[in-house]
Structures are given as structure tokens and as C-alpha cells.
Write a protein that holds these residues in place. Structure first.
Motif, PDB file in Angstrom:
ATOM      1  N   ALA A   6       9.965   6.203   5.256  1.00 41.65           N
ATOM      2  CA  ALA A   6      10.100   5.275   3.820  1.00 41.65           C
ATOM      3  C   ALA A   6      10.522   6.165   2.825  1.00 41.65           C
ATOM      4  N   LEU A   7      11.196   8.080   3.118  1.00 41.49           N
ATOM      5  CA  LEU A   7      11.555   8.116   1.968  1.00 41.49           C
ATOM      6  C   LEU A   7      13.050   7.891   2.005  1.00 41.49           C
ATOM      7  N   LEU A   8      13.336   7.311   2.805  1.00 41.06           N
ATOM      8  CA  LEU A   8      15.122   6.804   2.626  1.00 41.06           C
ATOM      9  C   LEU A   8      15.532   5.281   1.709  1.00 41.06           C
ATOM     10  N   GLU A   9      13.295   4.947   1.732  1.00 45.91           N
ATOM     11  CA  GLU A   9      13.790   3.116   1.248  1.00 45.91           C
ATOM     12  C   GLU A   9      12.463   4.017  -0.270  1.00 45.91           C
ATOM     13  N   SER A  10      12.217   4.988  -0.425  1.00 48.79           N
ATOM     14  CA  SER A  10      10.682   4.806  -1.316  1.00 48.79           C
ATOM     15  C   SER A  10      11.652   5.158  -2.455  1.00 48.79           C
ATOM     16  N   ARG A  11      12.199   5.295  -3.686  1.00 47.10           N
ATOM     17  CA  ARG A  11      12.274   6.377  -4.573  1.00 47.10           C
ATOM     18  C   ARG A  11      11.024   7.201  -4.858  1.00 47.10           C
ATOM     19  N   THR A  12       9.671   6.398  -5.220  1.00 48.59           N
ATOM     20  CA  THR A  12       8.227   6.787  -5.562  1.00 48.59           C
ATOM     21  C   THR A  12       7.966   7.778  -4.798  1.00 48.59           C
ATOM     22  N   LEU A  13       8.176   8.063  -3.303  1.00 42.58           N
ATOM     23  CA  LEU A  13       7.799   9.017  -2.358  1.00 42.58           C
ATOM     24  C   LEU A  13       8.650   9.950  -2.573  1.00 42.58           C
ATOM     25  N   ARG A  14      10.308   9.715  -2.827  1.00 45.83           N
ATOM     26  CA  ARG A  14      10.975  11.421  -2.818  1.00 45.83           C
ATOM     27  C   ARG A  14      10.742  11.717  -4.177  1.00 45.83           C
ATOM     28  N   ASP A  15      10.414  10.892  -5.243  1.00 52.46           N
ATOM     29  CA  ASP A  15       9.809  11.522  -6.481  1.00 52.46           C
ATOM     30  C   ASP A  15       8.572  12.149  -6.229  1.00 52.46           C
ATOM     31  N   SER A  16       8.429  12.131  -5.560  1.00 51.09           N
ATOM     32  CA  SER A  16       6.804  12.767  -5.173  1.00 51.09           C
ATOM     33  C   SER A  16       7.085  14.405  -4.851  1.00 51.09           C
ATOM     34  N   VAL A  17       8.114  14.336  -4.103  1.00 54.00           N
ATOM     35  CA  VAL A  17       8.528  16.167  -3.388  1.00 54.00           C
ATOM     36  C   VAL A  17       9.998  16.499  -4.334  1.00 54.00           C
ATOM     37  N   ALA A  18      10.376  16.314  -5.218  1.00 55.53           N
ATOM     38  CA  ALA A  18      11.503  16.831  -5.578  1.00 55.53           C
ATOM     39  C   ALA A  18      11.430  17.597  -6.043  1.00 55.53           C
ATOM     40  N   GLU A  19      10.467  18.119  -6.208  1.00 49.86           N
ATOM     41  CA  GLU A  19      10.144  19.843  -6.950  1.00 49.86           C
ATOM     42  C   GLU A  19      10.341  20.671  -5.338  1.00 49.86           C
TER      43      GLU A  19
END
Length: 346
Positions: A6-19
Motif C-alpha cells: 500500500a505504501l508503494l501504491e498510495s501517495r496518500t499513505l506516503r504523505d502521511s509518513v513523509a516527515e
């Protein structure tokens, strides 16, 4: 779908942990330019042990996302100024720079790198731990959310008792006496057992790691993405004529479909935080439109949270099938929709 997938596929999930850029240093030291803020394409490639062309191709495919996380290309006067301020010695006419967030972004997108995989693993471990930290000060017993939680616990224990003492024994008896429908009944029994495992994998009142992992990819979806995901689950389980209609003017019907037996399915989806509740007013609106406006044979209300006691009572009286967070987790884990329609809370 696994959380890493899901992390590889979902930008929303990536944005949630970008910090969470500290994940980079947990795996390997990231050497920075003299400004202590940026790295070049070559330095990113060395960190992940891949070729520079791989990094350039990844940036090309995800340019907007990378730019949002600090990737930029310097030219002209801006490049000259950067060289002077940072002490960078280079004769190139352009220079691509990655911030630490941008490097973490690469780690979340780069599939064929062991270093990137290790960063993702550490990132997800940290995120999971942050999600399941116990609350130091539990709310007082008169708090509304606390009372709703207790109601949910009692309801879960009651449903578990019904499944274990009534539904499963009845299915066992039918399997022994039926020949023509033996296979269907055995599949239904397996589905019931899956529901039990998903709902009650931990003691009442505790956080369920299995539930958290099953719901994590869904929790980071936007409302539109969530509606399309529910539509895909319907298709997975044999529904036909699946149509996503969510948005302004949908009159409570986010998804229209046909079940395998031909009945018309109308689905209302609510994407809300797990601690929230869907109340009686929203249930009333759905009841008022599902059958009168959309001619539903089966009305299904799917949420990422829970329903209030009043909403559950309304649904039961008007024949609406409700799928709260726990049943949605079971559906996401592979339990068939037909079993959930038969065994879910009514």
C-alpha cells in the motif's frame, strides 16, 4: 494488500509518513552536501545502491510528488548562488537537489533496492508503534466515547456468542444432512469462522493488531478513493453492473450494483476516523432514499468507524445491513460479501 504494498501504491499513505526522515539514518548514514540540507542525484543513487538512471526515471514518473517533498533543479543565477553559499564545486549548468524528505520519498517508491526496502520496513514499524501506544489518561466513565466503546464491547461479545453457539452448530447440522448445497454451506461456515477470527483476535477492550494492519491501508484513503475501493471489493465477490456514483447529488447511493443472485445492491460509504461514530440522522437519510429512491433490494451502509446505538436500532428496524469497522476489516481480509450480508449486524 500488505501495508508495504500500500505504501508503494498510495501517495496518500506516503504523505502521511513523509516527515519521518529519521528512518533514513536508522538504516544507513545519508551523507549531505556542505549545506547540510541536500544531496545530489549521484548521492541518492549511492545511498540506495542503484544507478543514477534509476533515480532519474523514478523522479520523471513522480515529478509532482517529489517536488512537493523538496526536490528541485537549480539553474542560472539560483545555481550560482547555491554554489557560493554551500561551497559546492561543480561546473554543471543545472543541479538536481533532494531534501531529506525527497530522499525518503524515493525510499517509499523504489522497489528494487534492498536499502529502500529496509527503510520502508523501519518506517512502518515506527508508524505501527505510534498507532498502538496506550493512552496514559483514560477518559472518565461518563465520557460519551467511553460509553460507546463499552457498548461496542458488549455487542461484540454478544455477536461472538451467537456465531459460536447458534450459527456454526446450525451450519454443521445442515452440512451433515444436505447433499446438494453441501459445498456452499461449507464455504459459508469458513466465512463465518473468518469473521470470528477478525473480530475477536484479541480480548475485549484491547487494541487488535490484526485489525489495525487490515485497516491501515484503508484509513489513509480519501473519501473518493474509499468508495472506489469498496466498489472493487464488490466486484471481487461477484457483483455485476457496479457503478460508483458518490458525490454531490448522489442521494445516499455511493455505489449501485447487482448481487450474484440478481438483487439490486445500494451502498452508502462513510470514510471517517476510527474514533468517530455514524449516528441516527445519517442512518435516517440513507433509509429514506435507499429503497424509495434507488429501489434497493439490499441496502448496505459501510463505514470505517462504528455506529451509535440509535443508528444500529434504526438499521435493524428498517432492514439495513450495517458494516462497521470490524466487519469491513473482515471483508478486506477476504471474507465474501454474501457471508457478511447474512451474518453482519442488522
Amino acid at each position: 494488500m500488505s501495508i508495504e504494498a500500500a505504501l508503494l501504491e498510495s501517495r496518500t499513505l506516503r504523505d502521511s509518513v513523509a516527515e519521518r526522515t529519521e528512518a533514513l539514518d536508522r538504516v544507513k548514514v545519508l551523507v549531505l552536501l556542505p549545506d547540510d540540507m541536500h544531496v545530489t542525484t549521484a548521492m541518492v543513487a549511492r545511498y540506495f545502491v542503484v544507478g543514477e538512471t534509476v533515480i532519474r526515471a523514478l523522479v520523471l514518473d513522480h515529478r509532482d510528488e517529489m517536488a512537493a517533498n523538496g526536490y528541485r533543479v537549480l539553474t542560472g543565477a539560483e545555481l550560482s548562488c547555491f554554489k557560493q553559499r554551500s561551497g559546492t564545486q561543480s561546473r554543471t549548468r543545472s543541479l538536481a537537489l533532494f531534501s531529506r524528505r525527497a530522499v525518503l520519498n524515493v525510499a517509499m517508491l523504489l522497489r528494487d533496492s534492498e536499502v529502500a526496502r529496509q527503510v520502508r520496513t523501519h518506517l512502518l514499524d515506527v508508524e505501527q508503534k505510534s498507532r498502538i501506544q496506550p493512552v496514559d489518561n483514560p477518559p472518565p466513565p461518563w465520557d460519551e466515547d467511553w460509553l460507546d466503546g463499552k457498548i461496542v464491547q458488549v455487542t461484540e461479545r454478544t455477536v461472538h456468542s451467537i456465531l459460536s453457539r447458534t450459527v456454526v452448530p446450525m451450519l454443521n447440522a445442515l452440512i451433515e444432512t444436505s447433499n446438494e448445497q453441501r459445498r456452499d454451506l461449507m464455504e459459508l461456515r469458513q466465512d463465518v469462522e473468518q469473521i470470528k477470527r477478525t473480530l475477536y483476535s484479541a480480548a475485549p477492550g484491547t487494541r487488535r493488531p490484526e485489525l489495525q494492519s487490515l485497516m491501515a491501508p484503508i484509513d489513509v484513503m480519501g473519501w473518493k478513493e474509499f468508495e472506489h475501493y469498496v466498489a472493487e471489493l464488490c466486484r471481487r465477490d461477484g457483483c455485476t453492473d457496479v457503478e460508483v456514483r458518490g458525490g454531490r447529488g448522489d442521494l445516499g447511493a455511493d455505489i449501485l450494483a447487482r448481487l450474484q443472485d440478481g438483487r439490486r445492491l445500494v451502498v452508502q460509504c462513510k470514510r471517517q476516523a476510527s474514533h468517530r461514530s455514524v449516528g441516527s440522522s445519517e442512518m435516517q437519510q440513507f433509509i429514506g432514499t435507499a429503497r424509495l429512491e434507488h429501489k434497493a433490494d439490499v441496502a448496505l451502509f459501510v463505514v470505517t468507524c462504528r455506529f451509535t446505538k440509535d443508528a444500529v436500532g434504526l438499521a435493524a428496524r428498517h432492514g439495513v445491513t450495517i458494516m462497521s469497522r470490524e466487519l469491513l476489516a473482515a471483508w478486506n481480509a477476504g471474507t465474501k460479501l454474501q457471508a457478511l450480508l447474512q451474518n453482519g449486524q442488522r
